[in-house]
Design a protein around this motif. Structure first.
Motif, PDB file in Angstrom:
ATOM      1  N   ILE A  36     118.214  71.667 -41.996  1.00 12.72           N
ATOM      2  CA  ILE A  36     119.160  70.960 -41.188  1.00 12.72           C
ATOM      3  C   ILE A  36     119.432  72.446 -40.324  1.00 12.72           C
ATOM      4  CG2 ILE A  36     121.564  70.209 -40.885  1.00 12.72           C
ATOM      5  CD1 ILE A  36     121.151  68.625 -43.393  1.00 12.72           C
ATOM      6  N   ALA A  37     119.829  73.690 -40.952  1.00  8.38           N
ATOM      7  CA  ALA A  37     120.418  74.738 -40.294  1.00  8.38           C
ATOM      8  C   ALA A  37     119.192  74.957 -39.081  1.00  8.38           C
ATOM      9  CB  ALA A  37     120.499  75.717 -41.005  1.00  8.38           C
ATOM     10  N   ALA A  38     117.981  74.991 -39.494  1.00  6.28           N
ATOM     11  CA  ALA A  38     116.998  75.273 -38.640  1.00  6.28           C
ATOM     12  C   ALA A  38     116.914  74.346 -37.306  1.00  6.28           C
ATOM     13  CB  ALA A  38     115.541  75.202 -39.262  1.00  6.28           C
ATOM     14  N   VAL A  39     116.938  73.091 -37.399  1.00  5.21           N
ATOM     15  CA  VAL A  39     117.077  71.904 -36.389  1.00  5.21           C
ATOM     16  C   VAL A  39     118.218  72.516 -35.547  1.00  5.21           C
ATOM     17  CG1 VAL A  39     117.619  69.494 -36.122  1.00  5.21           C
ATOM     18  CG2 VAL A  39     115.737  70.320 -37.651  1.00  5.21           C
ATOM     19  N   GLU A  40     119.423  72.650 -36.243  1.00  5.76           N
ATOM     20  CA  GLU A  40     120.731  72.785 -35.620  1.00  5.76           C
ATOM     21  C   GLU A  40     120.511  74.166 -34.554  1.00  5.76           C
ATOM     22  OE1 GLU A  40     123.565  73.315 -38.413  1.00  5.76           O
ATOM     23  OE2 GLU A  40     124.255  71.153 -38.453  1.00  5.76           O
ATOM     24  N   GLU A  41     119.860  74.987 -35.018  1.00 13.50           N
ATOM     25  CA  GLU A  41     119.665  76.185 -34.288  1.00 13.50           C
ATOM     26  C   GLU A  41     118.648  75.756 -33.163  1.00 13.50           C
ATOM     27  OE1 GLU A  41     118.125  79.651 -36.540  1.00 13.50           O
ATOM     28  OE2 GLU A  41     119.802  79.467 -37.996  1.00 13.50           O
ATOM     29  N   ALA A  49     111.973  69.761 -28.176  1.00 14.04           N
ATOM     30  CA  ALA A  49     110.693  69.631 -28.415  1.00 14.04           C
ATOM     31  C   ALA A  49     110.617  70.045 -30.064  1.00 14.04           C
ATOM     32  CB  ALA A  49     109.605  70.127 -27.752  1.00 14.04           C
ATOM     33  N   GLY A  50     111.189  71.571 -30.374  1.00 11.65           N
ATOM     34  CA  GLY A  50     110.738  71.953 -31.485  1.00 11.65           C
ATOM     35  C   GLY A  50     111.728  71.602 -32.483  1.00 11.65           C
ATOM     36  N   LEU A  55     111.728  68.269 -37.343  1.00 17.54           N
ATOM     37  CA  LEU A  55     112.294  66.973 -38.176  1.00 17.54           C
ATOM     38  C   LEU A  55     111.013  66.201 -38.394  1.00 17.54           C
ATOM     39  CD1 LEU A  55     115.287  65.649 -35.949  1.00 17.54           C
ATOM     40  CD2 LEU A  55     115.292  66.406 -38.337  1.00 17.54           C
ATOM     41  N   SER A  56     109.988  66.060 -37.605  1.00 19.08           N
ATOM     42  CA  SER A  56     108.520  65.410 -38.019  1.00 19.08           C
ATOM     43  C   SER A  56     108.170  66.146 -39.242  1.00 19.08           C
ATOM     44  CB  SER A  56     107.763  65.548 -36.830  1.00 19.08           C
ATOM     45  OG  SER A  56     106.683  64.937 -37.200  1.00 19.08           O
ATOM     46  N   ALA A  57     108.076  67.349 -39.013  1.00 18.15           N
ATOM     47  CA  ALA A  57     107.649  68.321 -40.370  1.00 18.15           C
ATOM     48  C   ALA A  57     108.390  67.723 -41.629  1.00 18.15           C
ATOM     49  CB  ALA A  57     107.439  69.825 -40.219  1.00 18.15           C
TER      50      ALA A  57
END
Length: 75
Positions: A36-41, A49-50, A55-57
């Motif tokens: 979650i932290a990685a997606v927020e960053e 896109a990243g 999220l897809s991974a």
């Protein structure tokens, strides 16, 4: 006396199983928070896109884990 020892061993084994299960769940929670932290960053950086890719991974890992646990024999 043997019955009491058997009960003690059974309770200890059950406790060990519970501890392992708890540790596995805590580990899964840590990984979830990290993801979650990685997606927020990524979103904070404007990399939509990243974020979608991350999220897809994550979804793919969840699907694999679900598939493995569903295929595991019960017993």
């Amino acid at each position: 006396m043997a019955k009491a020892e058997e009960r003690q061993l059974a309770l200890r084994a059950r406790g060990d199983d519970f501890l392992r299960m708890l540790q596995r769940e805590e580990n899964a929670l840590r990984h979830e928070r990290r993801d979650i932290a990685a997606v927020e960053e990524l979103l904070d950086a404007g990399d939509v896109a990243g974020a979608v890719l991350a999220l897809s991974a994550r979804r793919a890992r969840i699907d694999r884990k679900t598939r493995r646990s569903r295929d595991k024999p019960v017993g």
